[in-house]
Scaffold this motif. Structure first.
Motif, mmCIF file in Angstrom:
data_model
loop_
_atom_site.group_PDB
_atom_site.id
_atom_site.type_symbol
_atom_site.label_atom_id
_atom_site.label_comp_id
_atom_site.label_asym_id
_atom_site.label_seq_id
_atom_site.Cartn_x
_atom_site.Cartn_y
_atom_site.Cartn_z
ATOM 1 N N GLU A 1 53.625 -6.986 -26.969
ATOM 2 C CA GLU A 1 52.572 -6.536 -26.063
ATOM 3 C C GLU A 1 51.256 -6.517 -26.839
ATOM 4 O OE1 GLU A 1 51.016 -2.900 -23.177
ATOM 5 O OE2 GLU A 1 53.019 -2.750 -24.082
ATOM 6 N N TYR A 2 50.253 -7.198 -26.295
ATOM 7 C CA TYR A 2 48.933 -7.241 -26.921
ATOM 8 C C TYR A 2 48.048 -6.193 -26.259
ATOM 9 C CZ TYR A 2 50.655 -11.813 -28.440
ATOM 10 O OH TYR A 2 51.402 -12.830 -28.984
ATOM 11 N N ALA A 3 47.390 -5.385 -27.059
ATOM 12 C CA ALA A 3 46.554 -4.325 -26.513
ATOM 13 C C ALA A 3 45.286 -4.176 -27.351
ATOM 14 C CB ALA A 3 47.331 -3.012 -26.485
ATOM 15 N N GLY A 4 44.302 -3.482 -26.800
ATOM 16 C CA GLY A 4 43.065 -3.268 -27.525
ATOM 17 C C GLY A 4 41.891 -3.945 -26.850
ATOM 18 N N GLU A 5 40.699 -3.629 -27.329
ATOM 19 C CA GLU A 5 39.493 -4.103 -26.661
ATOM 20 C C GLU A 5 39.331 -5.619 -26.719
ATOM 21 O OE1 GLU A 5 35.953 -2.541 -28.652
ATOM 22 O OE2 GLU A 5 37.235 -2.105 -30.371
ATOM 23 N N VAL A 6 39.833 -6.257 -27.772
ATOM 24 C CA VAL A 6 39.728 -7.716 -27.848
ATOM 25 C C VAL A 6 40.409 -8.359 -26.649
ATOM 26 C CG1 VAL A 6 40.563 -9.752 -29.097
ATOM 27 C CG2 VAL A 6 39.429 -7.905 -30.342
ATOM 28 N N PHE A 7 41.570 -7.860 -26.297
ATOM 29 C CA PHE A 7 42.314 -8.438 -25.173
ATOM 30 C C PHE A 7 41.770 -7.979 -23.832
ATOM 31 C CE2 PHE A 7 45.195 -8.261 -28.834
ATOM 32 C CZ PHE A 7 45.380 -9.616 -29.010
ATOM 33 N N ARG A 8 41.270 -6.756 -23.785
ATOM 34 C CA ARG A 8 40.662 -6.291 -22.540
ATOM 35 C C ARG A 8 39.420 -7.108 -22.195
ATOM 36 N NH1 ARG A 8 41.999 -1.113 -24.624
ATOM 37 N NH2 ARG A 8 39.871 -0.806 -25.417
ATOM 38 N N MET B 1 38.993 -10.261 -22.908
ATOM 39 C CA MET B 1 39.328 -11.670 -22.676
ATOM 40 C C MET B 1 39.413 -11.985 -21.195
ATOM 41 S SD MET B 1 42.271 -12.846 -25.353
ATOM 42 C CE MET B 1 41.982 -12.830 -27.121
ATOM 43 N N SER B 2 39.089 -13.212 -20.859
ATOM 44 C CA SER B 2 39.323 -13.704 -19.504
ATOM 45 C C SER B 2 40.822 -13.829 -19.274
ATOM 46 C CB SER B 2 38.671 -15.079 -19.334
ATOM 47 O OG SER B 2 39.330 -16.029 -20.172
ATOM 48 N N MET B 3 41.218 -14.021 -18.041
ATOM 49 C CA MET B 3 42.630 -14.223 -17.748
ATOM 50 C C MET B 3 43.140 -15.494 -18.412
ATOM 51 S SD MET B 3 44.002 -11.736 -16.174
ATOM 52 C CE MET B 3 45.520 -12.547 -15.661
ATOM 53 N N GLU B 4 42.310 -16.537 -18.431
ATOM 54 C CA GLU B 4 42.714 -17.786 -19.087
ATOM 55 C C GLU B 4 42.957 -17.552 -20.570
ATOM 56 O OE1 GLU B 4 40.303 -19.077 -15.481
ATOM 57 O OE2 GLU B 4 40.144 -17.534 -17.020
ATOM 58 N N GLY B 5 42.076 -16.769 -21.181
ATOM 59 C CA GLY B 5 42.242 -16.469 -22.602
ATOM 60 C C GLY B 5 43.515 -15.689 -22.879
ATOM 61 N N ARG B 6 43.812 -14.739 -22.009
ATOM 62 C CA ARG B 6 45.037 -13.959 -22.162
ATOM 63 C C ARG B 6 46.269 -14.854 -22.044
ATOM 64 N NH1 ARG B 6 43.648 -8.656 -18.363
ATOM 65 N NH2 ARG B 6 41.695 -8.062 -19.407
ATOM 66 N N MET B 7 46.202 -15.807 -21.124
ATOM 67 C CA MET B 7 47.320 -16.741 -20.967
ATOM 68 C C MET B 7 47.530 -17.558 -22.241
ATOM 69 S SD MET B 7 46.682 -18.116 -17.101
ATOM 70 C CE MET B 7 46.345 -16.960 -15.773
ATOM 71 N N THR B 8 46.440 -17.954 -22.874
ATOM 72 C CA THR B 8 46.546 -18.712 -24.117
ATOM 73 C C THR B 8 47.272 -17.895 -25.183
ATOM 74 O OG1 THR B 8 44.589 -20.078 -23.740
ATOM 75 C CG2 THR B 8 45.204 -19.702 -26.023
ATOM 76 N N VAL B 9 46.883 -16.647 -25.336
ATOM 77 C CA VAL B 9 47.505 -15.785 -26.342
ATOM 78 C C VAL B 9 48.987 -15.586 -26.040
ATOM 79 C CG1 VAL B 9 47.559 -13.450 -27.302
ATOM 80 C CG2 VAL B 9 45.369 -14.594 -26.934
ATOM 81 N N CYS B 10 49.305 -15.235 -24.805
ATOM 82 C CA CYS B 10 50.702 -14.992 -24.443
ATOM 83 C C CYS B 10 51.536 -16.257 -24.597
ATOM 84 C CB CYS B 10 50.788 -14.446 -23.018
ATOM 85 S SG CYS B 10 50.123 -12.773 -22.842
ATOM 86 N N ASN B 11 50.934 -17.401 -24.263
ATOM 87 C CA ASN B 11 51.622 -18.682 -24.391
ATOM 88 C C ASN B 11 52.059 -18.930 -25.835
ATOM 89 O OD1 ASN B 11 51.275 -21.697 -25.213
ATOM 90 N ND2 ASN B 11 51.662 -21.805 -23.020
ATOM 91 N N LEU B 12 51.236 -18.511 -26.790
ATOM 92 C CA LEU B 12 51.511 -18.779 -28.203
ATOM 93 C C LEU B 12 52.439 -17.757 -28.849
ATOM 94 C CD1 LEU B 12 47.959 -20.003 -29.123
ATOM 95 C CD2 LEU B 12 50.044 -21.268 -29.623
ATOM 96 N N SER B 13 52.885 -16.753 -28.096
ATOM 97 C CA SER B 13 53.769 -15.731 -28.663
ATOM 98 C C SER B 13 55.042 -16.340 -29.235
ATOM 99 C CB SER B 13 54.128 -14.691 -27.598
ATOM 100 O OG SER B 13 52.973 -14.055 -27.094
ATOM 101 N N ILE B 14 55.555 -17.342 -28.562
ATOM 102 C CA ILE B 14 56.804 -17.966 -29.008
ATOM 103 C C ILE B 14 56.642 -18.615 -30.378
ATOM 104 C CG2 ILE B 14 56.379 -20.216 -27.936
ATOM 105 C CD1 ILE B 14 59.368 -20.271 -27.196
ATOM 106 N N VAL C 1 48.040 -3.548 -36.418
ATOM 107 C CA VAL C 1 46.644 -3.454 -36.004
ATOM 108 C C VAL C 1 45.793 -4.450 -36.790
ATOM 109 C CG1 VAL C 1 44.624 -1.954 -35.820
ATOM 110 C CG2 VAL C 1 46.915 -1.008 -35.449
ATOM 111 N N PHE C 2 44.996 -5.227 -36.074
ATOM 112 C CA PHE C 2 44.074 -6.172 -36.692
ATOM 113 C C PHE C 2 42.662 -5.879 -36.221
ATOM 114 C CE2 PHE C 2 48.056 -8.733 -36.305
ATOM 115 C CZ PHE C 2 48.296 -8.902 -37.667
ATOM 116 N N ASP C 3 41.693 -6.251 -37.045
ATOM 117 C CA ASP C 3 40.286 -6.089 -36.696
ATOM 118 C C ASP C 3 39.756 -7.427 -36.209
ATOM 119 O OD1 ASP C 3 37.597 -5.636 -36.474
ATOM 120 O OD2 ASP C 3 37.298 -4.938 -38.523
ATOM 121 N N GLY C 4 39.385 -7.492 -34.923
ATOM 122 C CA GLY C 4 38.919 -8.745 -34.350
ATOM 123 C C GLY C 4 37.699 -9.311 -35.045
#
Length: 298
Positions: free
Chosen positions: A31-38, A40-53, A107-110
């Motif tokens: 699960e990705y959380a934090g202001e960096v992800f909040r 992000m656009s929906m397209e950007g979120r899809m990119t991140v989730c897509n790369l989880s594998i 935790v990472f610093d964007g």
């Protein structure tokens, strides 16, 4: 933290994978959380989730918020009227409880992330574009495998990636074939020309994306810069049909995998964001997109 200029969701994902390695989330869901992800656009979120594998995870998710609901409202198959209201009541509960216990929290610093690029033969072998390829002894084990990967890529420990000549550019795939990826690519190439020796394959992820590219005037920008739009599909992501990178050639690719032979037998793949791909396409070498964007705004 906040992302710096020219740092995209693809860079965020490649950074996380470089830190956790390609097996760092094996068997788990992320699960990705934090202001960096909040932010992000929906397209950007899809990119991140897509790369989880690519770090071994079973999948990735980001809790729904108003941005999510606005994105899906009115789309085909979305509930309407009172059914929408009922769905919203449930969807607004789909987030982890404040006291939820995770197997691991990282935790990472964007603000520490810069445009990323890979130098090896798995998505975890990535680094900030201004860095040098790591020295084998600085890594935790796997020295022989690491050096074998660099041998395949014909790179050396300590090499800078900036300035390395490239032959192909691929914009597309389920990772970066969305409309905002083409907007980003066009932003860099506008007013410039494709490098003569570079072959570029720009492949929308769907016919809807293709339509948007035409409607928004992006196609005209691409064509003026010497690029052509190809038919939607997977294309060079996994060397389908004739879309293969020749042996020994380098491709800056927005796809998700850079394994040996992934884009063709002997092909050498450098994973990157649409902005890095665009910068490489017009300069013919690995280039920090921030340099071109600075010129644009100077």
């Amino acid at each position: 933290g906040e992302l710096s200029a020219a740092v995209t969701p693809k860079d965020v994902a490649l950074y996380i994978i470089s830190q956790l390695t390609t097996s760092g989330a094996t068997g788990y869901f992320v699960e990705y959380a934090g202001e960096v992800f909040r932010n992000m656009s929906m397209e950007g979120r899809m990119t991140v989730c897509n790369l989880s594998i690519e770090m071994g995870a079973r999948g990735g998710m980001i809790a729904p918020d108003q941005k999510t609901f606005d994105y899906i409202k009115g789309r085909e198959y979305t509930p309407e009227g009172t059914d929408w209201d009922k769905a919203m009541e449930y969807w607004k509960t789909l987030y982890s409880d404040d006291n939820a216990q995770f197997d691991k929290e990282v935790v990472f610093d964007g603000s520490a992330i810069e445009p990323m690029i890979t130098y090896g033969t798995n998505p975890g072998m990535g680094m900030g574009i201004t860095s040098g390829i790591p020295i084998a002894e600085s890594l935790d084990g796997g020295v022989a495998t690491y050096r074998k990967s660099l041998e395949y890529m014909d790179f050396k420990e300590g090499d800078a990636m900036l300035g390395k000549k490239i032959d192909f550019v691929f914009l597309g795939s389920c990772t970066n074939g969305r409309i905002e990826d083409f907007r980003a690519f066009a932003r860099v190439v506008k007013g410039r020309k494709k490098a003569d020796h570079v072959t570029a394959w720009l492949v929308p992820g769907s016919h809807r994306v293709e339509e948007a590219i035409r409607e928004e005037g992006i196609l005209e920008i691409l064509e003026n810069a010497g690029f052509e739009l190809r038919e939607p599909g997977c294309s060079a992501c996994l060397a389908m049909n004739d879309d293969k990178i020749p042996a020994g050639k380098y491709a800056v690719s927005t796809s998700n995998r850079n394994f040996e032979g992934r884009q063709g037998p002997g092909a050498r793949t450098l994973l990157a964001s649409p902005l890095v791909a665009a910068a490489a396409a017009v300069t013919g070498k690995v280039t920090d997109p921030r340099e071109l964007l600075e010129l644009e705004t100077a």
